[in-house]
Write a protein that holds these residues in place. Sequence first.
Motif, PDB file in Angstrom:
ATOM      1  N   LEU A   1      42.595 -12.481  -3.942  1.00  0.00           N
ATOM      2  CA  LEU A   1      41.446 -11.607  -4.158  1.00  0.00           C
ATOM      3  C   LEU A   1      40.222 -12.346  -4.682  1.00  0.00           C
ATOM      4  O   LEU A   1      39.182 -11.756  -4.884  1.00  0.00           O
ATOM      5  CB  LEU A   1      41.817 -10.481  -5.134  1.00  0.00           C
ATOM      6  CG  LEU A   1      42.821  -9.454  -4.619  1.00  0.00           C
ATOM      7  CD1 LEU A   1      43.237  -8.504  -5.731  1.00  0.00           C
ATOM      8  CD2 LEU A   1      42.241  -8.661  -3.450  1.00  0.00           C
TER       9      LEU A   1
ATOM     10  N   THR B   1      50.226   5.471   0.575  1.00  0.00           N
ATOM     11  CA  THR B   1      49.344   4.396   1.056  1.00  0.00           C
ATOM     12  C   THR B   1      50.032   3.032   0.922  1.00  0.00           C
ATOM     13  O   THR B   1      49.713   2.109   1.651  1.00  0.00           O
ATOM     14  CB  THR B   1      47.997   4.354   0.302  1.00  0.00           C
ATOM     15  OG1 THR B   1      48.228   4.026  -1.061  1.00  0.00           O
ATOM     16  CG2 THR B   1      47.256   5.649   0.406  1.00  0.00           C
TER      17      THR B   1
ATOM     18  N   LEU C   1      51.686   1.840   4.144  1.00  0.00           N
ATOM     19  CA  LEU C   1      50.871   1.509   5.320  1.00  0.00           C
ATOM     20  C   LEU C   1      51.006   0.070   5.816  1.00  0.00           C
ATOM     21  O   LEU C   1      51.057  -0.148   7.029  1.00  0.00           O
ATOM     22  CB  LEU C   1      49.394   1.824   5.045  1.00  0.00           C
ATOM     23  CG  LEU C   1      49.069   3.311   4.896  1.00  0.00           C
ATOM     24  CD1 LEU C   1      47.634   3.491   4.442  1.00  0.00           C
ATOM     25  CD2 LEU C   1      49.295   4.024   6.214  1.00  0.00           C
TER      26      LEU C   1
ATOM     27  N   ARG D   1      52.215   5.401  12.676  1.00  0.00           N
ATOM     28  CA  ARG D   1      52.184   6.568  11.792  1.00  0.00           C
ATOM     29  C   ARG D   1      53.510   6.655  11.048  1.00  0.00           C
ATOM     30  O   ARG D   1      54.541   6.237  11.566  1.00  0.00           O
ATOM     31  CB  ARG D   1      51.949   7.833  12.611  1.00  0.00           C
ATOM     32  CG  ARG D   1      50.608   7.850  13.313  1.00  0.00           C
ATOM     33  CD  ARG D   1      50.336   9.181  13.962  1.00  0.00           C
ATOM     34  NE  ARG D   1      50.006  10.191  12.980  1.00  0.00           N
ATOM     35  CZ  ARG D   1      48.788  10.305  12.434  1.00  0.00           C
ATOM     36  NH1 ARG D   1      47.831   9.478  12.759  1.00  0.00           N
ATOM     37  NH2 ARG D   1      48.533  11.245  11.565  1.00  0.00           N
TER      38      ARG D   1
ATOM     39  N   VAL E   1      44.195   9.077  14.118  1.00  0.00           N
ATOM     40  CA  VAL E   1      45.007   7.858  14.103  1.00  0.00           C
ATOM     41  C   VAL E   1      44.832   7.095  12.784  1.00  0.00           C
ATOM     42  O   VAL E   1      45.795   6.601  12.213  1.00  0.00           O
ATOM     43  CB  VAL E   1      44.619   6.935  15.286  1.00  0.00           C
ATOM     44  CG1 VAL E   1      45.361   5.605  15.199  1.00  0.00           C
ATOM     45  CG2 VAL E   1      44.917   7.626  16.606  1.00  0.00           C
ATOM     46  N   LEU E   2      43.608   7.028  12.293  1.00  0.00           N
ATOM     47  CA  LEU E   2      43.318   6.092  11.204  1.00  0.00           C
ATOM     48  C   LEU E   2      43.239   6.715   9.811  1.00  0.00           C
ATOM     49  O   LEU E   2      43.112   5.990   8.835  1.00  0.00           O
ATOM     50  CB  LEU E   2      42.000   5.357  11.486  1.00  0.00           C
ATOM     51  CG  LEU E   2      42.037   4.319  12.604  1.00  0.00           C
ATOM     52  CD1 LEU E   2      40.667   3.680  12.754  1.00  0.00           C
ATOM     53  CD2 LEU E   2      43.086   3.247  12.343  1.00  0.00           C
ATOM     54  N   TRP E   3      43.314   8.057   9.705  1.00  0.00           N
ATOM     55  CA  TRP E   3      42.980   8.617   8.392  1.00  0.00           C
ATOM     56  C   TRP E   3      43.829   8.089   7.229  1.00  0.00           C
ATOM     57  O   TRP E   3      43.280   7.867   6.151  1.00  0.00           O
ATOM     58  CB  TRP E   3      42.888  10.146   8.401  1.00  0.00           C
ATOM     59  CG  TRP E   3      44.183  10.904   8.308  1.00  0.00           C
ATOM     60  CD1 TRP E   3      44.879  11.455   9.316  1.00  0.00           C
ATOM     61  CD2 TRP E   3      44.921  11.192   7.118  1.00  0.00           C
ATOM     62  NE1 TRP E   3      46.015  12.055   8.845  1.00  0.00           N
ATOM     63  CE2 TRP E   3      46.062  11.904   7.498  1.00  0.00           C
ATOM     64  CE3 TRP E   3      44.730  10.899   5.756  1.00  0.00           C
ATOM     65  CZ2 TRP E   3      47.020  12.334   6.582  1.00  0.00           C
ATOM     66  CZ3 TRP E   3      45.689  11.325   4.838  1.00  0.00           C
ATOM     67  CH2 TRP E   3      46.821  12.049   5.258  1.00  0.00           C
TER      68      TRP E   3
ATOM     69  N   ARG F   1      44.860   5.160   6.687  1.00  0.00           N
ATOM     70  CA  ARG F   1      44.324   3.848   6.328  1.00  0.00           C
ATOM     71  C   ARG F   1      42.927   3.972   5.723  1.00  0.00           C
ATOM     72  O   ARG F   1      42.594   3.289   4.749  1.00  0.00           O
ATOM     73  CB  ARG F   1      44.308   2.940   7.555  1.00  0.00           C
ATOM     74  CG  ARG F   1      45.721   2.533   7.952  1.00  0.00           C
ATOM     75  CD  ARG F   1      45.793   2.041   9.372  1.00  0.00           C
ATOM     76  NE  ARG F   1      47.167   1.736   9.723  1.00  0.00           N
ATOM     77  CZ  ARG F   1      48.060   2.653  10.123  1.00  0.00           C
ATOM     78  NH1 ARG F   1      47.711   3.911  10.241  1.00  0.00           N
ATOM     79  NH2 ARG F   1      49.293   2.293  10.410  1.00  0.00           N
TER      80      ARG F   1
ATOM     81  N   PHE G   1      41.906   6.496   4.105  1.00  0.00           N
ATOM     82  CA  PHE G   1      42.164   7.038   2.772  1.00  0.00           C
ATOM     83  C   PHE G   1      42.552   5.913   1.813  1.00  0.00           C
ATOM     84  O   PHE G   1      42.050   5.823   0.700  1.00  0.00           O
ATOM     85  CB  PHE G   1      43.284   8.086   2.848  1.00  0.00           C
ATOM     86  CG  PHE G   1      43.786   8.549   1.507  1.00  0.00           C
ATOM     87  CD1 PHE G   1      43.032   9.420   0.734  1.00  0.00           C
ATOM     88  CD2 PHE G   1      44.999   8.102   1.017  1.00  0.00           C
ATOM     89  CE1 PHE G   1      43.492   9.846  -0.508  1.00  0.00           C
ATOM     90  CE2 PHE G   1      45.464   8.515  -0.221  1.00  0.00           C
ATOM     91  CZ  PHE G   1      44.704   9.383  -0.985  1.00  0.00           C
ATOM     92  N   ALA G   2      43.451   5.033   2.264  1.00  0.00           N
ATOM     93  CA  ALA G   2      43.927   3.939   1.406  1.00  0.00           C
ATOM     94  C   ALA G   2      42.766   3.038   0.997  1.00  0.00           C
ATOM     95  O   ALA G   2      42.635   2.680  -0.174  1.00  0.00           O
ATOM     96  CB  ALA G   2      45.003   3.131   2.134  1.00  0.00           C
TER      97      ALA G   2
ATOM     98  N   ALA H   1      39.478   3.712   1.036  1.00  0.00           N
ATOM     99  CA  ALA H   1      38.495   4.426   0.222  1.00  0.00           C
ATOM    100  C   ALA H   1      39.039   4.684  -1.172  1.00  0.00           C
ATOM    101  O   ALA H   1      38.300   4.715  -2.145  1.00  0.00           O
ATOM    102  CB  ALA H   1      38.113   5.746   0.890  1.00  0.00           C
TER     103      ALA H   1
ATOM    104  N   ARG I   1      43.043  -4.632   0.116  1.00  0.00           N
ATOM    105  CA  ARG I   1      42.814  -6.028   0.478  1.00  0.00           C
ATOM    106  C   ARG I   1      44.032  -6.885   0.100  1.00  0.00           C
ATOM    107  O   ARG I   1      44.473  -7.716   0.875  1.00  0.00           O
ATOM    108  CB  ARG I   1      41.559  -6.515  -0.254  1.00  0.00           C
ATOM    109  CG  ARG I   1      41.059  -7.847   0.202  1.00  0.00           C
ATOM    110  CD  ARG I   1      39.614  -8.031  -0.218  1.00  0.00           C
ATOM    111  NE  ARG I   1      38.732  -7.224   0.620  1.00  0.00           N
ATOM    112  CZ  ARG I   1      37.634  -6.624   0.186  1.00  0.00           C
ATOM    113  NH1 ARG I   1      37.285  -6.739  -1.066  1.00  0.00           N
ATOM    114  NH2 ARG I   1      36.895  -5.938   1.012  1.00  0.00           N
TER     115      ARG I   1
ATOM    116  N   LEU J   1      45.687  -4.911   4.339  1.00  0.00           N
ATOM    117  CA  LEU J   1      45.123  -3.948   5.290  1.00  0.00           C
ATOM    118  C   LEU J   1      43.777  -4.509   5.789  1.00  0.00           C
ATOM    119  O   LEU J   1      43.075  -5.181   5.049  1.00  0.00           O
ATOM    120  CB  LEU J   1      44.890  -2.586   4.616  1.00  0.00           C
ATOM    121  CG  LEU J   1      46.119  -1.751   4.290  1.00  0.00           C
ATOM    122  CD1 LEU J   1      45.716  -0.479   3.564  1.00  0.00           C
ATOM    123  CD2 LEU J   1      46.894  -1.399   5.551  1.00  0.00           C
ATOM    124  N   PRO J   2      43.423  -4.237   7.054  1.00  0.00           N
ATOM    125  CA  PRO J   2      42.153  -4.766   7.593  1.00  0.00           C
ATOM    126  C   PRO J   2      40.966  -3.999   7.028  1.00  0.00           C
ATOM    127  O   PRO J   2      40.442  -3.097   7.670  1.00  0.00           O
ATOM    128  CB  PRO J   2      42.300  -4.561   9.103  1.00  0.00           C
ATOM    129  CG  PRO J   2      43.271  -3.444   9.253  1.00  0.00           C
ATOM    130  CD  PRO J   2      44.171  -3.454   8.057  1.00  0.00           C
TER     131      PRO J   2
ATOM    132  N   PRO K   1      37.286  -4.243   9.000  1.00  0.00           N
ATOM    133  CA  PRO K   1      37.272  -3.448  10.242  1.00  0.00           C
ATOM    134  C   PRO K   1      37.351  -1.939   9.981  1.00  0.00           C
ATOM    135  O   PRO K   1      36.654  -1.165  10.632  1.00  0.00           O
ATOM    136  CB  PRO K   1      38.516  -3.925  10.999  1.00  0.00           C
ATOM    137  CG  PRO K   1      38.754  -5.303  10.486  1.00  0.00           C
ATOM    138  CD  PRO K   1      38.309  -5.299   9.059  1.00  0.00           C
TER     139      PRO K   1
END
Lengths: 282, 342
Positions: free
Chosen positions: A67, A114, A117, A125, B149-151, B153, B155-156, B158, B165, B169-170, B173
């Motif tokens: 980071l 999260t 993910l 998904r 599809v992306l919500w 991610r 959400f994560a 935001a 990071r 996660l990208p 992008p």
Amino acid sequence: MSAAPRSASRADPSPVPVIELRGAAFGYGEHAVVTDVTLPVHRGEIVAVLGPNGSGKSTLMKGILGLNEHLAGTVRLFGEPADELRDRARVGYVPQRHTLSSSIRSTAEEIVATGRLPRLGWLGRPKATDRQVVARALELVGLSDRAATEVATLSGGQQRRVLIARALAGQPDVLVMDEPTAGVDVASQHVLADVLARLVARGVTMLIVTHELGALERLLTRIVVVDGGRVTFDGPPRRFAARRRARDHAHDTHRHDSELAAGDTAAVVPHGPADRSGQAHA
Amino acid sequence: MLEILTTDFMQRALIAALLVGLVAPMVGIFLVQRRLSLIGDGMGHVALAGVAIGLVTGLEPVLTALAGAVLAAVAIELLRARGRTNADVALGVIFYGGIAAGVVIISKAPEGTPANLVSYLFGSILTTRTSDVWVFLVLALVIMGTLWVLWPRLFAVANDEEYARAVGLPVLPLNIVLAVLTATTVVVAMRVVGLLLISALMIVPNAAGQLLARSFTSGLRWAVAIGLVSAVGGVFVSYPLDTPSGGTIVVLAVLIYIVTAVSMAVVGRLRQRRHEVAESHEHEHGPECGHEAIPHGDHVDYLHDGHRHAAHQGHYDEHGADEYGALSRDDGPTGQDEEVST
């Protein structure tokens, strides 16, 4: 690859350390905050990185997580150079305070989900198994009954456990925790320590950055002290405790002296002619 | 009243309003979460320059606006990612440069073009053409598909960008995708709400939704419902009142927000009066705390010395005596609080 035998009994003799820093320096921009850190962490070790505020311990941790700027030396995670590690979720990060955005309400379960993910690829998904992993992570930190509770209404200690569960949902090989006990009251610290003990029993490797050992002390297999941007101590808790005792000795003696003096005066007073209590003592 | 529905331009305006009311709060919730509520406003400014270029060159204004807003969106995210302390100022330059260029270029539009600045800035149901409705429909479907599809991610990222990071996660992008979705929403809303007011429809329904919701998904559902009611209702009302649709929609959304805030405050006051706080104890109830857990509606009560404790914010609420065993349980789990320190 140095395979120095570790004194910690839980440590796996596997030659590839989970985290391996060699002469590493980290900082922000061009400015190095911690320098010359050589630190191998082996599977099963529970390492506390101790140091006062501003010592560079957080910078060291963020460096391991990628980071901030990696300015010198090498950082290897699971034997791979850190910047080439594709599967970063193997390092489960538990941030210090809830860095969570509070502008939108969300439940503990939504936050923990999260953490799953990184295991779903770019577009995948969550499937039933993923939801099970999330539920199990909440169960492990003792928050199953609060899954649908809005995170902002949980106590500081419970929010910390939500963040631990989020990291666990990624099924990490090592947990990196930043000040897990800061701002958590004593009762909740013990609940937190019990949660971590449960993870330790499952063989999770941990790197805990903290400025106080508190309730976590009983879990540790190794203590690393960072001060002034350098590692100043690295060894088992026994040796650390011995060092601390030696250092505290001066203070203890002093206090001991004043107590003795107080005891002496107290002993003198009852010996007056009208005193009866002295006989009971004698 | 129903003859409104048979008027061609009203039909088009209502379809456009429906799409905007649906899409704007969906994108807006992530902007509110990232504390970038006003970024949609800035993109509206830049979209005006795009509209102007379209009018002058004879290209479709909707498409040139889309191009302008998307370019601005990408530029903004790249600037933010570089983490310059003056990124804020750079945004100001982009936004105001956009609206100023728009005003200047539109003044040079050839005679006979429908270069009504006010209708672009504040929305006008009369300006929505059939071809626009088709473009809006396609754009709205693209936005909804991308969000579907992306919500998780979005959400994560935001919710906790540093964590996102750290686990790989990208982040950049995803932030660019969100910015482009915002730009696209601005363009969809351009005709009905207007470029200066579109940001309101991304934010106000979410502000009201947050008063009602207890989770991200319920917050999103409330916001979309409120967005739909405001957008469609605003267009309906603007016709008989002969008011600009954009302003009417936003005034309606703000009214819904105020009514929601006042009613929630009243409900909260009433609940406060009814709820009974249990004695405070350091012990934290949980699945393994030793107290019997009793499911109670949407939560779990813990049987504590013969009465029920339910977690509520930082304390426990009294949820009544245990009607089954309070008196018979003389071997009750007293002294369990000491287990805390183990």
